[in-house]
Design a protein around this motif. Structure first.
Motif, PDB file in Angstrom:
ATOM      1  N   SER A  70       0.818  -1.219   0.000  1.00 24.50           N
ATOM      2  CA  SER A  70       0.000   0.000   0.000  1.00 24.50           C
ATOM      3  C   SER A  70       0.850   1.266   0.000  1.00 24.50           C
ATOM      4  O   SER A  70       0.322   2.367   0.111  1.00 24.50           O
ATOM      5  CB  SER A  70      -0.931   0.007   1.220  1.00 24.50           C
ATOM      6  N   LEU A  71       2.150   1.141  -0.156  1.00 32.44           N
ATOM      7  CA  LEU A  71       3.046   2.285  -0.010  1.00 32.44           C
ATOM      8  C   LEU A  71       2.985   3.288  -1.153  1.00 32.44           C
ATOM      9  O   LEU A  71       2.835   4.492  -0.914  1.00 32.44           O
ATOM     10  CB  LEU A  71       4.491   1.802   0.146  1.00 32.44           C
ATOM     11  N   PHE A  72       3.134   2.845  -2.382  1.00 31.91           N
ATOM     12  CA  PHE A  72       3.346   3.773  -3.495  1.00 31.91           C
ATOM     13  C   PHE A  72       2.321   4.916  -3.549  1.00 31.91           C
ATOM     14  O   PHE A  72       2.717   6.085  -3.624  1.00 31.91           O
ATOM     15  CB  PHE A  72       3.418   3.036  -4.836  1.00 31.91           C
ATOM     16  N   PRO A  73       1.012   4.643  -3.482  1.00 32.17           N
ATOM     17  CA  PRO A  73       0.054   5.755  -3.559  1.00 32.17           C
ATOM     18  C   PRO A  73       0.119   6.706  -2.358  1.00 32.17           C
ATOM     19  O   PRO A  73      -0.361   7.835  -2.437  1.00 32.17           O
ATOM     20  CB  PRO A  73      -1.317   5.069  -3.618  1.00 32.17           C
ATOM     21  N   SER A  74       0.721   6.256  -1.273  1.00 26.31           N
ATOM     22  CA  SER A  74       0.800   7.060  -0.044  1.00 26.31           C
ATOM     23  C   SER A  74       2.021   7.965   0.024  1.00 26.31           C
ATOM     24  O   SER A  74       2.119   8.799   0.921  1.00 26.31           O
ATOM     25  CB  SER A  74       0.827   6.128   1.174  1.00 26.31           C
ATOM     26  N   ILE A  75       2.941   7.810  -0.896  1.00 25.40           N
ATOM     27  CA  ILE A  75       4.218   8.535  -0.804  1.00 25.40           C
ATOM     28  C   ILE A  75       4.054  10.055  -0.720  1.00 25.40           C
ATOM     29  O   ILE A  75       4.672  10.677   0.147  1.00 25.40           O
ATOM     30  CB  ILE A  75       5.178   8.102  -1.929  1.00 25.40           C
ATOM     31  N   PRO A  76       3.234  10.713  -1.544  1.00 22.39           N
ATOM     32  CA  PRO A  76       3.107  12.171  -1.402  1.00 22.39           C
ATOM     33  C   PRO A  76       2.621  12.601  -0.011  1.00 22.39           C
ATOM     34  O   PRO A  76       3.129  13.568   0.559  1.00 22.39           O
ATOM     35  CB  PRO A  76       2.108  12.558  -2.492  1.00 22.39           C
ATOM     36  N   THR A  77       1.667  11.859   0.542  1.00 24.14           N
ATOM     37  CA  THR A  77       1.154  12.191   1.869  1.00 24.14           C
ATOM     38  C   THR A  77       2.213  11.933   2.939  1.00 24.14           C
ATOM     39  O   THR A  77       2.414  12.760   3.837  1.00 24.14           O
ATOM     40  CB  THR A  77      -0.113  11.370   2.174  1.00 24.14           C
ATOM     41  N   LEU A  78       2.897  10.807   2.845  1.00 21.61           N
ATOM     42  CA  LEU A  78       3.967  10.509   3.801  1.00 21.61           C
ATOM     43  C   LEU A  78       5.039  11.588   3.758  1.00 21.61           C
ATOM     44  O   LEU A  78       5.505  12.053   4.803  1.00 21.61           O
ATOM     45  CB  LEU A  78       4.591   9.151   3.501  1.00 21.61           C
ATOM     46  N   TYR A  79       5.416  11.977   2.561  1.00 20.06           N
ATOM     47  CA  TYR A  79       6.439  13.009   2.415  1.00 20.06           C
ATOM     48  C   TYR A  79       5.990  14.297   3.121  1.00 20.06           C
ATOM     49  O   TYR A  79       6.760  14.896   3.880  1.00 20.06           O
ATOM     50  CB  TYR A  79       6.738  13.286   0.936  1.00 20.06           C
ATOM     51  N   PHE A  82       6.192  13.786   6.916  1.00 22.61           N
ATOM     52  CA  PHE A  82       7.578  13.735   7.379  1.00 22.61           C
ATOM     53  C   PHE A  82       8.237  15.109   7.282  1.00 22.61           C
ATOM     54  O   PHE A  82       8.979  15.521   8.162  1.00 22.61           O
ATOM     55  CB  PHE A  82       8.387  12.708   6.585  1.00 22.61           C
ATOM     56  N   LYS A  83       7.956  15.835   6.217  1.00 20.21           N
ATOM     57  CA  LYS A  83       8.531  17.170   6.019  1.00 20.21           C
ATOM     58  C   LYS A  83       8.053  18.111   7.131  1.00 20.21           C
ATOM     59  O   LYS A  83       8.853  18.836   7.734  1.00 20.21           O
ATOM     60  CB  LYS A  83       8.129  17.706   4.642  1.00 20.21           C
ATOM     61  N   ALA A  84       6.751  18.085   7.399  1.00 20.36           N
ATOM     62  CA  ALA A  84       6.177  18.948   8.438  1.00 20.36           C
ATOM     63  C   ALA A  84       6.747  18.614   9.826  1.00 20.36           C
ATOM     64  O   ALA A  84       6.868  19.496  10.677  1.00 20.36           O
ATOM     65  CB  ALA A  84       4.656  18.826   8.455  1.00 20.36           C
ATOM     66  N   PHE A 108      10.720   6.458  -2.617  1.00 24.73           N
ATOM     67  CA  PHE A 108      10.710   7.665  -1.802  1.00 24.73           C
ATOM     68  C   PHE A 108      11.842   8.598  -2.204  1.00 24.73           C
ATOM     69  O   PHE A 108      11.664   9.825  -2.227  1.00 24.73           O
ATOM     70  CB  PHE A 108      10.769   7.316  -0.311  1.00 24.73           C
ATOM     71  N   ALA A 109      13.001   8.045  -2.554  1.00 25.31           N
ATOM     72  CA  ALA A 109      14.124   8.874  -3.030  1.00 25.31           C
ATOM     73  C   ALA A 109      13.719   9.614  -4.308  1.00 25.31           C
ATOM     74  O   ALA A 109      14.052  10.792  -4.486  1.00 25.31           O
ATOM     75  CB  ALA A 109      15.353   8.009  -3.282  1.00 25.31           C
ATOM     76  N   ASP A 110      12.993   8.937  -5.190  1.00 22.73           N
ATOM     77  CA  ASP A 110      12.495   9.587  -6.410  1.00 22.73           C
ATOM     78  C   ASP A 110      11.596  10.771  -6.048  1.00 22.73           C
ATOM     79  O   ASP A 110      11.703  11.846  -6.636  1.00 22.73           O
ATOM     80  CB  ASP A 110      11.700   8.609  -7.286  1.00 22.73           C
ATOM     81  N   HIS A 111      10.723  10.569  -5.060  1.00 29.65           N
ATOM     82  CA  HIS A 111       9.806  11.643  -4.664  1.00 29.65           C
ATOM     83  C   HIS A 111      10.571  12.820  -4.057  1.00 29.65           C
ATOM     84  O   HIS A 111      10.274  13.984  -4.367  1.00 29.65           O
ATOM     85  CB  HIS A 111       8.740  11.131  -3.691  1.00 29.65           C
ATOM     86  N   ILE A 112      11.547  12.538  -3.228  1.00 28.47           N
ATOM     87  CA  ILE A 112      12.373  13.599  -2.638  1.00 28.47           C
ATOM     88  C   ILE A 112      13.047  14.398  -3.751  1.00 28.47           C
ATOM     89  O   ILE A 112      13.090  15.628  -3.715  1.00 28.47           O
ATOM     90  CB  ILE A 112      13.423  12.999  -1.666  1.00 28.47           C
ATOM     91  N   GLU A 113      13.559  13.699  -4.743  1.00 29.08           N
ATOM     92  CA  GLU A 113      14.198  14.365  -5.880  1.00 29.08           C
ATOM     93  C   GLU A 113      13.182  15.224  -6.642  1.00 29.08           C
ATOM     94  O   GLU A 113      13.483  16.365  -7.018  1.00 29.08           O
ATOM     95  CB  GLU A 113      14.803  13.317  -6.817  1.00 29.08           C
ATOM     96  N   ASN A 114      11.977  14.698  -6.852  1.00 27.10           N
ATOM     97  CA  ASN A 114      10.927  15.465  -7.534  1.00 27.10           C
ATOM     98  C   ASN A 114      10.598  16.753  -6.781  1.00 27.10           C
ATOM     99  O   ASN A 114      10.275  17.775  -7.385  1.00 27.10           O
ATOM    100  CB  ASN A 114       9.643  14.641  -7.692  1.00 27.10           C
TER     101      ASN A 114
END
Length: 155
Positions: A70-79, A82-84, A108-114
């Motif tokens: 269930s991780l991939f669709p949750s990555i933007p929300t997790l990011y 975590f950022k906040a 997640f590394a891809d998302h951080i880079e994005n």
């Protein structure tokens, strides 16, 4: 009658292949140090256990459990969460960190880079929770719900 010879596609086949092919790694000694340094204070890291059906025998203290399926669709929300929270290191693991842990860290590394974020890191825990749980009491003392017999039979 169903054809039992057809193989079911891997759960991750529904998601894109990560651009990051070899996510950065962190070893258990470094993670143990992070845990010891943050006891009782704010944490700059989060541990993510990606196991689902094999989530037994305990987990590294303070980890959150997010099954990889269930991780991939949750990555933007997790990011965003975590950022906040000021998280600088997101440490991913599964049993061995050779499949789900590496895949999660890479996505997640891809998302951080994005996001063009140069502060947050996505790291995979070398040898996963199995490496942690079978190394000795110095590590198992920092596990929640540790069950020695589970790890003895998996070696």
């Amino acid at each position: 009658m169903a054809d039992s010879t057809k193989s079911k596609a891997a759960w991750y086949a529904a998601y894109p292949v990560a651009r990051t092919q070899n996510p950065a790694a962190i070893d258990r000694a470094q993670v143990l140090q992070l845990i010891k340094e943050s006891t009782g204070g704010p944490q700059s890291y989060v541990l993510v256990d990606l196991r689902r059906t094999d989530h037994e025998g305990g987990t590294i203290r303070g980890s959150i459990n997010l099954p990889a399926q269930s991780l991939f669709p949750s990555i933007p929300t997790l990011y965003a969460i975590f950022k906040a929270a000021g998280v600088e290191k997101v440490i991913w693991y599964c049993g061995s960190s050779k499949g789900r842990g590496t895949r999660g860290a890479a996505w997640f590394a891809d998302h951080i880079e994005n996001e063009k974020d140069d502060r947050m890191q996505s790291l995979v825990l070398t040898e996963g929770v199995r490496g942690w749980a079978t190394t000795g009491e110095e590590y198992t003392a920092f596990m929640d719900e540790y069950e020695k017999n589970v790890w003895e039979k998996s070696e």
